[in-house]
Design an enzyme around this catalytic site. Sequence first.
Site, PDB file in Angstrom:
ATOM      1  CE1 TYR A  61      -2.686  -3.264 -22.096  1.00 59.88           C
ATOM      2  CE2 TYR A  61      -1.869  -1.035 -21.768  1.00 59.88           C
ATOM      3  CZ  TYR A  61      -1.659  -2.403 -21.739  1.00 59.88           C
ATOM      4  OH  TYR A  61      -0.443  -2.906 -21.347  1.00 59.88           O
ATOM      5  CG  ASP A 118      -9.427 -18.494 -23.261  1.00 55.98           C
ATOM      6  OD1 ASP A 118      -9.086 -17.460 -22.644  1.00 55.98           O
ATOM      7  OD2 ASP A 118     -10.403 -18.522 -24.031  1.00 55.98           O
ATOM      8  CE  LYS A 169      -1.962  -4.854 -18.838  1.00 52.04           C
ATOM      9  NZ  LYS A 169      -1.632  -6.244 -18.438  1.00 52.04           N
ATOM     10  CB  SER A 181       0.950  -3.504 -14.442  1.00 54.20           C
ATOM     11  OG  SER A 181       0.210  -2.320 -14.625  1.00 54.20           O
TER      12      SER A 181
END
Length: 279
Positions: free
Chosen positions: A149, A57, A153, A135
């Site tokens: 999100y 993880d 990125k 990315s």
Amino acid sequence: MTSKVWFITGSSKGFGRVWAEAALARGDRVAATARDTATLADLVNRYGDNIAAIKLDVTDKKAVDAAVAEAHKRFGRLDVVINNAGYGHFGAIEEVSEQEARDQIETNVFGALWVTQAALPIMRAQRSGHIIQISSIGGVNAFASLGLYHASKWALEAFSQSLGIEVAEFGIHVTLVEPGGFSTDWSGASAKVSKPIEAYAPARAKMAERRANSVAGDPEATGPAMLAIVDAAEPPLRVFFGDGGLPMIRQEYANRLATWDKWDHVSVMAQGVNKNRKG
């Protein structure tokens, strides 16, 4: 060609699985990580000692350090590290909860950071290596309903560009791979979705229409593309995967430049006059 050793996060499915199989199929060795290593059992059966299936993880820094150390001990070096583990979170900025925001950044930013930091001492000692950060077209552009999100990125893009400058003298390359839309479950089962606020329904509808009208790429085709990147003598800092990235970003940067030009008089105004400036 000398066999390479890869460390790939998020290898259970999607891109990570494709790239692990592409590397193994040509005789490279792969440390493939996943939250559930049972998903890698068929690869272990097929490729034997050439694959190390490691439970991981990426939000657990101690586990990351241990996984990278295990891969290094098993194979003796690390040539290619791919930070692929991550997910998309759908929700307007007002809709995203505190925990959802923290979880998105923990996985997509800190997860990649912890793996990168763990791999760097090994690569510096080797005086070689290639860190590949997965990315997105969403790392260089932004759309409604994906704000957190995009934030994750864009952060990945920023620290990776700095990283590339910092490690060049050690013979280490850094590449940001920026996929467009592909036929993975990124926007399906793997995605997280915030509780919707009705006011943002029109924005969601526009995004759904945009996705419906786009042609998804074939994930399997990214296998040879990734091999081309890792085998390049001078790999790029950034590369799109898919044919839609370059036209999209040309328009985006044209819009940015037009705005900066239009408001340049205010930019110059803000500079002021520095009375201590020489000359």
